[in-house]
Enzyme design. Structure first.
Site, PDB file in Angstrom:
ATOM      1  N   LYS A  61      -3.221 -10.163  20.575  1.00 55.25           N
ATOM      2  CA  LYS A  61      -4.148 -11.205  21.018  1.00 55.25           C
ATOM      3  C   LYS A  61      -4.473 -11.043  22.499  1.00 55.25           C
ATOM      4  CE  LYS A  61      -3.666 -15.231  19.197  1.00 55.25           C
ATOM      5  NZ  LYS A  61      -2.515 -16.056  18.841  1.00 55.25           N
TER       6      LYS A  61
ATOM      7  N   ARG B 231      -0.240 -19.742  23.151  1.00 58.17           N
ATOM      8  CA  ARG B 231      -0.199 -19.135  21.812  1.00 58.17           C
ATOM      9  C   ARG B 231       0.637 -17.874  21.808  1.00 58.17           C
ATOM     10  NH1 ARG B 231      -5.213 -20.794  18.895  1.00 58.17           N
ATOM     11  NH2 ARG B 231      -6.422 -21.950  20.397  1.00 58.17           N
TER      12      ARG B 231
ATOM     13  N   GLY C 253       0.128 -17.119  11.626  1.00 57.31           N
ATOM     14  CA  GLY C 253       0.793 -18.380  11.312  1.00 57.31           C
ATOM     15  C   GLY C 253       2.308 -18.306  11.310  1.00 57.31           C
TER      16      GLY C 253
ATOM     17  N   MET D 268       4.353 -17.663  13.942  1.00 56.09           N
ATOM     18  CA  MET D 268       5.020 -18.142  15.151  1.00 56.09           C
ATOM     19  C   MET D 268       4.340 -19.419  15.629  1.00 56.09           C
ATOM     20  SD  MET D 268       6.015 -14.632  17.112  1.00 56.09           S
ATOM     21  CE  MET D 268       4.446 -13.836  16.942  1.00 56.09           C
TER      22      MET D 268
ATOM     23  N   ARG E 221      -9.769  -9.336  16.655  1.00 54.71           N
ATOM     24  CA  ARG E 221      -8.871  -8.231  16.327  1.00 54.71           C
ATOM     25  C   ARG E 221      -9.518  -7.429  15.203  1.00 54.71           C
ATOM     26  NH1 ARG E 221      -4.759 -12.494  13.702  1.00 54.71           N
ATOM     27  NH2 ARG E 221      -6.184 -13.094  12.070  1.00 54.71           N
TER      28      ARG E 221
ATOM     29  N   HIS F 107      -4.744 -19.898   5.284  1.00 55.40           N
ATOM     30  CA  HIS F 107      -3.439 -19.242   5.319  1.00 55.40           C
ATOM     31  C   HIS F 107      -3.179 -18.473   4.040  1.00 55.40           C
ATOM     32  CE1 HIS F 107       0.945 -19.177   4.604  1.00 55.40           C
ATOM     33  NE2 HIS F 107       0.978 -18.838   5.877  1.00 55.40           N
TER      34      HIS F 107
ATOM     35  N   ARG G 249      10.994  18.229 -16.560  1.00 60.06           N
ATOM     36  CA  ARG G 249      12.367  17.930 -16.976  1.00 60.06           C
ATOM     37  C   ARG G 249      12.473  18.276 -18.453  1.00 60.06           C
ATOM     38  NH1 ARG G 249      11.452  13.110 -13.597  1.00 60.06           N
ATOM     39  NH2 ARG G 249      13.052  12.970 -11.958  1.00 60.06           N
TER      40      ARG G 249
ATOM     41  N   ARG H 274      12.635  22.964 -15.219  1.00 56.10           N
ATOM     42  CA  ARG H 274      14.035  22.803 -14.809  1.00 56.10           C
ATOM     43  C   ARG H 274      14.944  22.957 -16.014  1.00 56.10           C
ATOM     44  NH1 ARG H 274      16.072  17.224 -12.392  1.00 56.10           N
ATOM     45  NH2 ARG H 274      15.977  16.586 -14.564  1.00 56.10           N
TER      46      ARG H 274
ATOM     47  N   GLU I  81      19.750  19.159  -4.112  1.00 55.71           N
ATOM     48  CA  GLU I  81      19.958  17.728  -4.373  1.00 55.71           C
ATOM     49  C   GLU I  81      21.401  17.313  -4.149  1.00 55.71           C
ATOM     50  OE1 GLU I  81      18.678  16.801  -8.387  1.00 55.71           O
ATOM     51  OE2 GLU I  81      19.425  18.680  -9.182  1.00 55.71           O
TER      52      GLU I  81
ATOM     53  N   SER J 251      13.388  23.092  -4.343  1.00 59.30           N
ATOM     54  CA  SER J 251      12.697  21.835  -4.560  1.00 59.30           C
ATOM     55  C   SER J 251      13.707  20.720  -4.320  1.00 59.30           C
ATOM     56  CB  SER J 251      12.146  21.773  -5.980  1.00 59.30           C
ATOM     57  OG  SER J 251      11.495  20.534  -6.172  1.00 59.30           O
TER      58      SER J 251
ATOM     59  N   GLY K 178      15.547  17.562  -4.693  1.00 58.80           N
ATOM     60  CA  GLY K 178      15.720  16.467  -5.645  1.00 58.80           C
ATOM     61  C   GLY K 178      16.216  15.282  -4.844  1.00 58.80           C
ATOM     62  N   THR K 179      15.264  14.565  -4.260  1.00 57.15           N
ATOM     63  CA  THR K 179      15.679  13.521  -3.317  1.00 57.15           C
ATOM     64  C   THR K 179      16.266  12.298  -4.012  1.00 57.15           C
ATOM     65  OG1 THR K 179      13.352  12.918  -3.273  1.00 57.15           O
ATOM     66  CG2 THR K 179      14.195  14.178  -1.400  1.00 57.15           C
ATOM     67  N   ASN K 180      16.101  12.209  -5.349  1.00 54.06           N
ATOM     68  CA  ASN K 180      16.779  11.105  -6.044  1.00 54.06           C
ATOM     69  C   ASN K 180      18.287  11.322  -5.974  1.00 54.06           C
ATOM     70  OD1 ASN K 180      14.204  10.363  -6.793  1.00 54.06           O
ATOM     71  ND2 ASN K 180      14.339  11.353  -8.800  1.00 54.06           N
ATOM     72  N   ASP K 181      18.706  12.502  -6.427  1.00 57.21           N
ATOM     73  CA  ASP K 181      20.139  12.784  -6.373  1.00 57.21           C
ATOM     74  C   ASP K 181      20.617  12.971  -4.939  1.00 57.21           C
ATOM     75  OD1 ASP K 181      21.514  12.758  -8.902  1.00 57.21           O
ATOM     76  OD2 ASP K 181      20.088  14.297  -9.544  1.00 57.21           O
TER      77      ASP K 181
ATOM     78  N   CYS L 252      10.608  17.089  -5.472  1.00 49.90           N
ATOM     79  CA  CYS L 252      10.200  16.542  -6.766  1.00 49.90           C
ATOM     80  C   CYS L 252      10.910  15.232  -7.085  1.00 49.90           C
ATOM     81  CB  CYS L 252      10.413  17.567  -7.881  1.00 49.90           C
ATOM     82  SG  CYS L 252      12.131  18.056  -8.081  1.00 49.90           S
TER      83      CYS L 252
ATOM     84  N   TYR M 161       4.849  21.733  -0.705  1.00 50.10           N
ATOM     85  CA  TYR M 161       4.230  20.837  -1.680  1.00 50.10           C
ATOM     86  C   TYR M 161       5.103  19.618  -1.942  1.00 50.10           C
ATOM     87  CZ  TYR M 161       7.387  22.741  -5.298  1.00 50.10           C
ATOM     88  OH  TYR M 161       8.492  23.102  -6.024  1.00 50.10           O
TER      89      TYR M 161
HETATM   90  C1  PEP Z   1      16.061  14.334  -8.195  1.00 54.35           C
HETATM   91  O1  PEP Z   1      17.267  14.252  -8.235  1.00 54.35           O
HETATM   92  O2  PEP Z   1      15.381  13.972  -7.225  1.00 54.35           O
HETATM   93  C2  PEP Z   1      15.319  14.853  -9.349  1.00 54.35           C
HETATM   94  C3  PEP Z   1      14.030  15.078  -9.290  1.00 54.35           C
HETATM   95  O3  PEP Z   1      16.024  15.009 -10.484  1.00 54.35           O
HETATM   96  P1  PEP Z   1      16.391  13.813 -11.467  1.00 54.35           P
HETATM   97  O4  PEP Z   1      15.705  12.600 -10.981  1.00 54.35           O
HETATM   98  O5  PEP Z   1      15.924  14.245 -12.804  1.00 54.35           O
HETATM   99  O6  PEP Z   1      17.869  13.782 -11.343  1.00 54.35           O
HETATM  100 MG    MG Z   2      18.304  15.302  -9.793  1.00 57.15          MG
END
Ligand code: PEP
Ligand code: MG
Length: 895
Positions: free
Chosen positions: A22, A91, A100, A102, A335, A451, A571, A626, A759, A778, A780-783, A846, A866
């Site tokens: 502001k 203000r 709204g 604060m 703004r 609001h 998978r 995989r 992973e 690749s 495996g960011t889940n694991d 992935c 990728y």
């Molecule tokens: C992972 O672990 O990120 C993955 C892609 O494998 P999954 O989810 O099948 O374990």
């Molecule tokens: Mg995995």
């Protein structure tokens, strides 16, 4: 020495960190020569110092006094002077807009003396007392901590006593009496008289605004919006101008384009004889801005010119607040305006078309979250039947849920898994938890800038506001429509935030036009064209490739239509379920090599067909298959079910079947306490004979079949859950043996790259060695997230993540958005060491994060080749990969 106060004439829009949005924009408008009431801004730095120590930083009070004195000189009258007082507004204004959330204190400077001076100077006793009672009310609640509802109750009692439908029907002596009542409430609530020193009022108001940064509402809002807690708010102190001085005065809120659709043209709400707060609170119903042209053509023309100036200057949709004081227009705020996803795309495309911004800038201004929203279906109006009511379409989308009438009920039902629509006369910041919990917000009062509308749009909630045909009865928990239909709490209704219609029951949905375009390439005007343009630009500038996670030919084909450049994760576990489960059971129960080989041989042709279909759908593009990952007992019947069946058979005096007995024994033998950390991934391949060979043969034969059919199959084989290079070396040898075998049998060359998932933390930390055996990585960011944090997603997410979010352990689930500090660090280590060992190593991701906007920006910055995500997120990832390529900071704006 630090400087804590800046005059409006000294700042600019690039100083938002210090002056808040502001303050920075008021300074910018002042510099542009627009009619801004003079004032000054106390910095966020002062706020941070105050919140850290509980005391004003040294020198701040003197600086405020100096700027006040300059303001008094320019106004030609002192703050709160008894004959003709200068009055101030105080203000909040943080770096990011928190509408709204604060506190604000208006009319600072009024006292028992100066109220009389104001009455004389303005020629309106009513106005003077109305201003004074507003100050006592706001100061009393905000600064002195008196319960705000006590003031509201006193106002309601007075209106009832006078038979007044609203506050406009109260006269000067009513309001003078009300001011006394309010002052008594202050004394009663705090043991302290309402302060009669204007300077003290100003000082305390500034500090109260500082404190409101840490109010409950503000904190909740910040958590939702991902705004850091340590920024603090600036405070703008500005000469009051009055919209409540009669019919030739008023206040309004306006947009340079329609914030719901993006259509060009001034858009807004105006309320004659009112202050700005009355416009947004929905206390009285506003008129459309176009009406101002009739009421006050001169001010309207000026406003239109100023807004045009602002849009050209900011090169974006601006929203502004203005006040007309006795025919004189004042600009109180501007703004870059919040907008819906649809409007964001439409405006970006239009401004690029007009040449005001470049195609790259247009791309930066849209985002994946918005695109995802536009891919949702809408109601099928050909079958919805008559609407219950129509309101203002304030935030688009289609939502179905049970009507609820207060925030607590919305939260309660949503926590129990029910979809709800929060129905209110109008919302206040106290309704925020309910708005978060609800699918949609429906109000009977207030305009597009109320609001409810502003907050819902910001959160991506569906919102219909100002549905005046509805009578909302919060006490009896129902609403009535004009024809007398009564809808009780719990009744399902459908809310269309794109058209403003409210339907009874659960209305059927039709797919979105954006989705149709993505599916078929069918172009049309409006938002579809705008989305197409943004995606084309993203594809032109992005470095990251986008692949899809797809396990079936149908998913692969859809992903390809959405622009996927291959399959990053196929998978194979789903291919072992359903009717094929008994073959997996045979393999597990096999007592001899012959039995096992027979089971695997039966699976082989089925797997070959699976892969052939996917390779055909992705012909010419890479398909990363995989090898089997989950523990084998996932393919066996449930232990308890089996044990009960066997026991029940035995209890009847019968003998359980041999199959059940064997299965029960196998399930018991294979039981694991922590299957996520058990016999799975590459470990299976190393200890279950024949499994890898069967899968690789199926892949190889599918490639051969596709080559013979004239296709260009590009299969890649990926080994899961590797922790040590030795595991990969052994498995890889087996893979290559089978590939060579099939190639020799068929005479078809099989140059399938072999790579691994990264992973496990150990894989990331030894990536240099693993890269010697891997042609690609690749993530495996889940694991990797599970094993880095040491929690199992299935177990912990529902159990305590909401508590962790509440306590601020993390701002967003690390399963949604990559934890850059921890998991991200492992990713960077693995990228650096992997590439050092093998410069042509191809690297992707992935896990779920591959389709998350913020994470895509991280993967771009980390140098991946990728991202791979579910087919529906492919367009989102394309867009964000393009934005990431344009971005220097790595942050990522959101709409
Ligand atoms: C992972 O672990 O990120 C993955 C892609 O494998 P999954 O989810 O099948 O374990
Ligand atoms: Mg995995």
């Amino acid at each position: 020495m630090a400087r804590y106060v800046y005059d409006f004439a000294e700042g600019g829009r690039d100083m938002a960190d210090l002056l808040g949005g502001k303050g920075a924009n008021l300074a910018e408008m002042t510099r542009l020569g627009l009619p801004v009431p003079p004032g000054f801004t106390v910095t966020t730095e002062a706020c941070r110092a105050f919140l850290a120590t509980g005391a004003e930083p040294e020198g701040m009070a003197q600086e405020v006094a100096r700027h006040l004195s300059a303001l008094e000189d320019s106004a030609g009258r002192p703050l709160g002077a008894p004959d003709d007082p200068l009055l101030l507004s105080v203000r909040s204004g943080a770096r990011f807009s928190m509408p709204g959330m604060m506190e604000t204190v208006l009319d600072v400077g009024l006292t028992d003396d100066s109220v009389l001076g104001l009455a004389k100077a303005s020629g309106s006793e009513r106005f003077a007392w109305d201003s004074y009672r507003r100050l006592v009310q706001m100061f009393g609640s905000t600064v002195m901590g008196v319960d705000a509802s006590r003031f509201e109750e006193a106002m309601t009692r007075l209106k009832e006593a006078r038979g007044a439908p609203d506050d406009l029907h109260l006269d000067a002596s009513d309001l003078a009496g009300l001011t006394d009542t309010y002052k008594d409430l202050v004394l009663d609530g705090t043991g302290e008289e309402f302060p009669q020193s204007p300077a003290e009022q100003l000082r305390r108001a500034v500090l109260a605004v500082f404190r409101s940064w840490n109010g409950a509402r503000a904190r909740l809002y910040r958590r939702r919006e991902g705004i850091p807690d340590d920024l603090g708010t600036a405070v703008t102190v500005q000469r009051m101008v009055f919209g409540n001085l009669g019919a030739d005065s008023g206040s309004g809120v306006a947009f340079t384009r329609d914030p719901a659709t993006g259509r060009p043209g001034l858009y807004g709400d105006y309320l004659a004889d009112a202050q700005g707060e009355d416009v947004v609170s929905g206390i009285r119903n506003t008129v459309p801005l176009a009406e101002l042209e009739r009421l006050d053509p001169r001010s309207y023309r000026q406003l239109r010119d100023h807004m045009l100036t602002l849009e050209r200057h900011y090169r974006d949709l601006c929203d502004i607040e203005f006040t007309i004081e006795r025919g004189r227009l004042w600009m109180l705020q501007t703004r870059v305006g919040k907008r819906t996803a649809e409007a964001a795309f439409a405006i970006a495309a239009e401004l690029a078309e007009e040449g005001l911004i470049t195609p790259d800038e247009a791309l930066i201004r849209v985002g994946g979250q918005g695109l995802a929203r536009l891919m949702f279906p809408r109601f099928d109006t050909s079958v919805t039947g008559a609407a219950l009511a129509h309101g203002i379409p304030a935030s688009p989308g289609a939502a179905v849920g049970a009507a609820v009438f207060d925030s607590a009920e919305a939260v309660r039902r949503a926590a129990a898994g029910e979809r709800v629509v929060l129905v209110r006369q109008e919302t206040t910041p106290d309704d925020l938890p309910g708005m978060v919990a609800a699918q949609a917000v429906l109000t009977s009062r207030g305009g597009k800038t109320s609001h409810a509308a502003v907050v819902a749009r910001g959160m991506g909630r569906v919102c219909v506001c100002g549905a005046e045909e509805l009578t909302v009865d919060t006490e009896n928990r129902c609403f009535a429509t004009r024809d007398g239909t009564v809808v009780q709490e719990g009744t399902v209704i459908s809310v269309d935030g794109s058209t403003g219609a409210v339907y009874p029951g659960a209305a059927p949905l039709v797919p979105s036009t954006v989705m149709r375009y993505l599916e078929t390439g069918e172009q049309s005007a409006g938002v579809v064209a705008a989305v197409a343009r943004a995606l084309e630009q993203a594809d032109a500038v992005r470095r990251l490739e986008v692949r899809a996670n797809a396990d079936t030919p149908e998913d692969a084909a859809r992903a390809r239509r959405f622009g996927a450049q291959g399959v990053g994760l196929c998978r194979t576990e789903h291919m072992f379920l359903g009717e094929r489960r008994h073959l997996v059971e045979e393999m597990i129960l096999a007592r001899t090599d012959g039995e096992r080989d027979r089971a695997l041989a039966a699976l082989l042709p089925l797997q070959r067909v699976d892969f052939t279909g996917i390779l055909a759908a992705m012909d010419g593009l890479p398909v990363t298959v995989r090898l089997l990952d989950p523990p084998l007992h996932e393919f066996l019947p449930d232990h308890t079910e089996l044990a009960v069946r066997v026991a029940a058979t035995e209890a009847r005096g019968e003998l359980p079947s041999l199959r059940d007995t064997e299965l029960l024994e196998a399930v018991g033998r294979m039981h694991e306490e922590n299957p996520m950390l058990g016999l799975r991934g590459v470990r299976l391949g190393l200890v279950v004979p024949g499994l890898v060979a069967m899968q690789v043969r199926a892949i190889a034969e599918a490639v051969v079949a596709r080559v013979r059919a004239g296709g260009s199959p590009r299969a890649e084989i990926m080994v899961p859950l590797v922790g040590a290079v030795e595991e990969l070396r052994i498995e890889r040898a087996e893979v290559e043996r089978v590939l060579a075998e099939v190639s020799a049998e068929t005479g078809v060359p099989l140059p399938c790259p072999v790579g691994t998932m990264i992973e496990l933390p150990r894989a990331a930390l030894t990536a240099g060695r693993i890269a010697q055996e891997a042609e690609f990585f690749s993530f495996g960011t889940n694991d990797l997230t599970q094993t880095t944090w040491g929690f199992s997603r299935d177990d912990v997410e529902a159990e305590f993540f909401s508590a962790y979010l509440d306590k601020g352990v993390f701002a967003i689930s690390p399963f949604e958005t990559l934890d850059r500090d921890g998991v991200g660090r492992l990713v960077r280590i693995a990228v650096d060491e992997g590439r050092a060992a093998r410069p042509d190593l191809k690297i992707g991701v992935c896990g779920e994060h591959g389709g998350d906007p913020d994470s895509v920006h991280f993967f771009h910055a980390a140098g991946l080749d990728y991202v791979s995500c579910s087919p529906f997120r492919v367009p989102v990832a394309r867009l964000e990969a393009g934005r990431a390529a344009l971005e220097r900071t790595g942050g990522g704006a959101r709409w």
